[in-house]
Design an enzyme around this catalytic site. Structure first.
Site, PDB file in Angstrom:
ATOM      1  N   ASP A   1       0.864  -1.184   0.000  1.00  0.00           N
ATOM      2  CA  ASP A   1       0.000   0.000   0.000  1.00  0.00           C
ATOM      3  C   ASP A   1       0.902   1.236   0.000  1.00  0.00           C
ATOM      4  OD1 ASP A   1      -3.110   0.447   1.786  1.00  0.00           O
ATOM      5  OD2 ASP A   1      -2.062   1.835   0.448  1.00  0.00           O
TER       6      ASP A   1
ATOM      7  N   ASP B   1      -2.902   4.651  -2.848  1.00  0.00           N
ATOM      8  CA  ASP B   1      -3.870   5.326  -1.989  1.00  0.00           C
ATOM      9  C   ASP B   1      -4.325   6.649  -2.610  1.00  0.00           C
ATOM     10  OD1 ASP B   1      -5.046   5.411   0.774  1.00  0.00           O
ATOM     11  OD2 ASP B   1      -3.975   7.310   0.783  1.00  0.00           O
TER      12      ASP B   1
ATOM     13  N   GLU C   1      -6.730   3.300  -5.803  1.00  0.00           N
ATOM     14  CA  GLU C   1      -7.895   3.567  -4.954  1.00  0.00           C
ATOM     15  C   GLU C   1      -8.485   4.869  -5.471  1.00  0.00           C
ATOM     16  OE1 GLU C   1      -7.791   5.539  -1.394  1.00  0.00           O
ATOM     17  OE2 GLU C   1      -9.336   4.354  -0.430  1.00  0.00           O
TER      18      GLU C   1
ATOM     19  N   HIS D   1     -10.559  -1.679   5.768  1.00  0.00           N
ATOM     20  CA  HIS D   1     -10.205  -1.004   7.027  1.00  0.00           C
ATOM     21  C   HIS D   1     -10.876   0.359   7.168  1.00  0.00           C
ATOM     22  CE1 HIS D   1      -7.800   0.695   3.911  1.00  0.00           C
ATOM     23  NE2 HIS D   1      -7.446   1.668   4.713  1.00  0.00           N
ATOM     24  N   ASP D   2     -11.534   0.813   6.101  1.00  0.00           N
ATOM     25  CA  ASP D   2     -12.179   2.139   6.132  1.00  0.00           C
ATOM     26  C   ASP D   2     -13.682   2.081   6.316  1.00  0.00           C
ATOM     27  OD1 ASP D   2     -10.059   3.499   3.521  1.00  0.00           O
ATOM     28  OD2 ASP D   2      -9.902   3.661   5.707  1.00  0.00           O
TER      29      ASP D   2
HETATM   30  O1  TEU Z   1      -8.957   6.311   1.985  1.00  0.00           O
HETATM   31  C1  TEU Z   1      -9.353   7.345   1.105  1.00  0.00           C
HETATM   32  C2  TEU Z   1     -10.798   7.209   0.848  1.00  0.00           C
HETATM   33  O2  TEU Z   1     -11.169   6.589  -0.114  1.00  0.00           O
HETATM   34  C3  TEU Z   1     -11.763   7.742   1.843  1.00  0.00           C
HETATM   35  O3  TEU Z   1     -13.032   7.828   1.230  1.00  0.00           O
HETATM   36  C4  TEU Z   1     -11.779   6.731   2.962  1.00  0.00           C
HETATM   37  O4  TEU Z   1     -12.996   6.080   2.955  1.00  0.00           O
HETATM   38  C5  TEU Z   1     -11.460   7.365   4.263  1.00  0.00           C
HETATM   39  O5  TEU Z   1     -11.939   6.528   5.269  1.00  0.00           O
HETATM   40  C6  TEU Z   1     -12.135   8.718   4.474  1.00  0.00           C
HETATM   41  O6  TEU Z   1     -13.515   8.536   4.690  1.00  0.00           O
HETATM   42  C7  TEU Z   1      -7.554   6.095   1.962  1.00  0.00           C
HETATM   43  C8  TEU Z   1      -7.216   5.065   3.030  1.00  0.00           C
HETATM   44  O7  TEU Z   1      -7.850   3.830   2.709  1.00  0.00           O
HETATM   45  C9  TEU Z   1      -7.691   5.599   4.364  1.00  0.00           C
HETATM   46  O8  TEU Z   1      -7.464   4.641   5.401  1.00  0.00           O
HETATM   47  C10 TEU Z   1      -6.910   6.872   4.672  1.00  0.00           C
HETATM   48  O9  TEU Z   1      -7.443   7.457   5.846  1.00  0.00           O
HETATM   49  C11 TEU Z   1      -7.039   7.880   3.514  1.00  0.00           C
HETATM   50  O10 TEU Z   1      -6.860   7.306   2.227  1.00  0.00           O
HETATM   51  C12 TEU Z   1      -5.952   8.935   3.638  1.00  0.00           C
HETATM   52  O11 TEU Z   1      -4.717   8.346   3.342  1.00  0.00           O
END
Ligand code: TEU
Ligand code: CA
Length: 552
Positions: free
Chosen positions: A98, A199, A254, A326-327
């Site tokens: 990642d 990311d 992503e 994880h989000d």
């Molecule tokens: O997430 C970016 C993103 O797609 C956001 O919509 C995500 O759902 C985040 O939770 C904000 O709501 C990526 C990573 O997967 C996330 O863990 C990081 O916090 C973010 O980028 C910043 O690097």
């Protein structure tokens, strides 16, 4: 369509901090993952996506990197990484790393230099702008609440951070910075990693005039102002031509804000990414206020997302399929029923994930049906998005218990509780106090209790990965949804020249009688989440069945 490993792979996502602690400090680490390599292999997956493992102040779960060339000390050492990579490869497993290239940590030396002076050589590694009318340069909100600009008095200017204040956005307009990013990617590619998950790649090209957003709908602001910037294609093409094409590496972008209409722009065979994570279904239960403004979702919309995105990739391009990570909250709690029909709905979601067209990504713990947790107070949260969200909610006069309802439905802590291995202390995750409280259901939901139960969710997952492997139609066959306007059932075929499978999913707690003609006479059930039979046209609560149909 040319056949490739990453289209045929099933990917297992590991959030290292919560997977397995090997040295008793309560934090998951690389040696903990090494201990579990045979377990991972036993699931029938082909690759691992590892969330960030680089040095980080951990302001945002490691997505704020302060040194791209070294391992987060809590996770171990570089030789542990080398051993982990070798261990994966020895087992025929691939590794997708990642990389966070839209922003760095504010503790990265680049930023520490950049903030020192306007004429510092690193100044343009980031976006600095003077304020406007006594405030920030524009009205962009951060993903994590408040303004996307932070004032810094040293040079009396603001810097951009779409995410937390400790995650200043990197300026890809600067060719010197881009060369530095290619160099750090090369370092990991030279180690032999097999893939990069990029990311927020959709946001790396900024509209450098920084116009105000004209909408209060946050997801619309992402689409219109943060994602799909003017030079996004060019930057991806340059990275591909400069670096990625020299390696046998896959790139997974992503892409919050990437749409079915523009996705193919970023997946060009020669100059693009290999695949993207889209978020079509991931915001459908979020109101205009975003994550902590939950709204009910409709199965019709859920089904439509799969059709819309499959249409986008019908001829070209390739998608990924995920129902949690994880989000987001745990998939069985968000899309299934984690109470009365926990077992059946977890298996139904696994069936959907592993029969849909696109590379499936399963998040650690979803293979055993781990559920959302319940925070009883905000200070149990370890997630900056929740902590900042609470600060905003207080300003709007929302009480803590009201806010916790939203957090316990959609907050990111839900997915980050430590992996539940057995019913010993701390579920076998650690020998001492874990960095984060485990889910209270750890004694009833864990790997050990499912390992030898032929009807467990974990063994159903294994049966489904085996099914996907033994029926190439589930990888390369077309996706043919059966349109019904039902809010309860989700039916589709997967078809190739040689095979035709029918997938039948009852997303409800009701018994559904299907129209007789719907299931072909001689359809043969291959896998199902009920171990007893029933009349073919009767679908039991949360029943999932995969039928083999005759190719007439
Ligand atoms: O997430 C970016 C993103 O797609 C956001 O919509 C995500 O759902 C985040 O939770 C904000 O709501 C990526 C990573 O997967 C996330 O863990 C990081 O916090 C973010 O980028 C910043 O690097
Ligand atoms: Ca540890």
């Amino acid at each position: 369509m040319n056949r490739t490993w990453w289209k045929e792979a099933i990917v297992y996502q590991i959030y290292p901090r919560s997977f397995k602690d090997s040295n008793g400090d309560g934090v998951g680490d690389l040696r903990g993952i090494i201990e579990k390599l045979d377990y991972i292999k036993s699931l029938g997956v082909d690759a691992v996506w590892l969330n960030p493992i680089y040095k980080s102040p951990n302001d945002d779960g490691g997505y704020d990197i302060s040194d791209y060339y070294s391992i987060q000390p809590e996770f171990g050492y570089m030789q542990d990484f080398d051993e982990l990579l070798a261990g994966l490869h020895q087992r025929g497993l691939k590794l997708i790393m990642d990389l966070v290239l839209n922003h760095s940590s504010d503790e990265h030396p680049w930023f520490e230099e950049s903030k020192k002076a306007k004429d510092n050589p690193y100044r343009d590694y980031y976006f600095w702008r003077p304020g406007k009318d006594g405030g920030p340069p524009n009205n962009w909100p951060s993903f994590f609440g408040g303004s996307a600009w932070q004032y810094d008095e040293t040079t009396d200017e603001y810097y951009l951070h779409l995410f937390s204040r400790k995650q200043p956005d990197l300026n890809w307009e600067n060719p010197t910075l881009r060369q530095e990013l290619y160099a750090l990617m090369k370092f990991w590619l030279d180690k032999g990693v097999d893939g990069l998950r990029l990311d927020v790649i959709s946001a790396i090209s900024k509209r450098t005039d920084f116009p105000d957003t004209d909408t209060t709908d946050f997801n619309e602001t992402i689409r219109k102002y943060y994602a799909n910037g003017p030079r996004l294609k060019q930057f991806i093409a340059e990275a591909r031509q400069t670096l990625w094409r020299n390696y046998d590496v896959i790139t997974v972008g992503e892409g919050p804000g990437i749409t079915p209409q523009n996705a193919l722009d970023y997946l060009d065979e020669k100059d693009g990414l290999n695949m993207i994570f889209h978020f079509g279904h991931m915001f459908m239960d979020q109101g205009p206020g975003g994550r902590f403004d939950p709204i009910p979702w409709k199965l019709q919309d859920f089904k439509q997302v799969f059709k819309t995105w499959d249409d986008a990739f019908k001829e070209k391009g390739w998608g990924s399929v995920f129902l949690g990570n994880h989000d987001f909250p745990r998939m069985v709690s968000r899309w299934g029923d984690d109470k009365e029909y926990w077992d059946k709905s977890a298996k139904l979601l696994i069936t959907l994930l592993l029969t849909m067209r696109g590379t499936p990504f399963i998040f650690q713990g979803d293979e055993i049906g781990m559920t959302n947790t319940t925070l009883s107070s905000i200070n149990q949260s370890h997630d900056i998005e929740t902590i900042n969200g609470w600060r905003e909610a207080q300003r709007r006069g929302i009480t803590e218990s009201e806010f916790l309802v939203a957090v316990n439905y959609s907050g990111r802590d839900n997915a980050r509780t430590p992996m539940q291995w057995n019913n010993e202390n701390h579920a076998g995750f650690t020998s001492r106090a874990p960095w984060m409280e485990l889910n209270k259901n750890k004694d009833s939901i864990n790997v050990a209790s499912q390992e030898h139960d032929p009807h467990s969710i974990m063994n159903y997952f294994r049966a489904m990965t085996a099914l996907r492997k033994s029926h190439k139609v589930l990888t390369y066959g077309v996706y043919l949804p059966i349109e019904t306007n039902s809010e309860k059932i989700f039916l589709f075929f997967r078809e190739s020249e040689k095979e035709k499978l029918l997938i039948v999913l009852n997303f409800s707690a009701e018994v559904i009688i299907l129209p007789d003609h719907l299931i072909p006479e001689n359809a043969l059930p291959l896998v199902g989440n009920y171990s007893t039979s029933r009349p073919a046209s009767q679908l039991r609560p949360w029943e999932a069945v995969v039928y083999q149909c005759d190719k007439i």
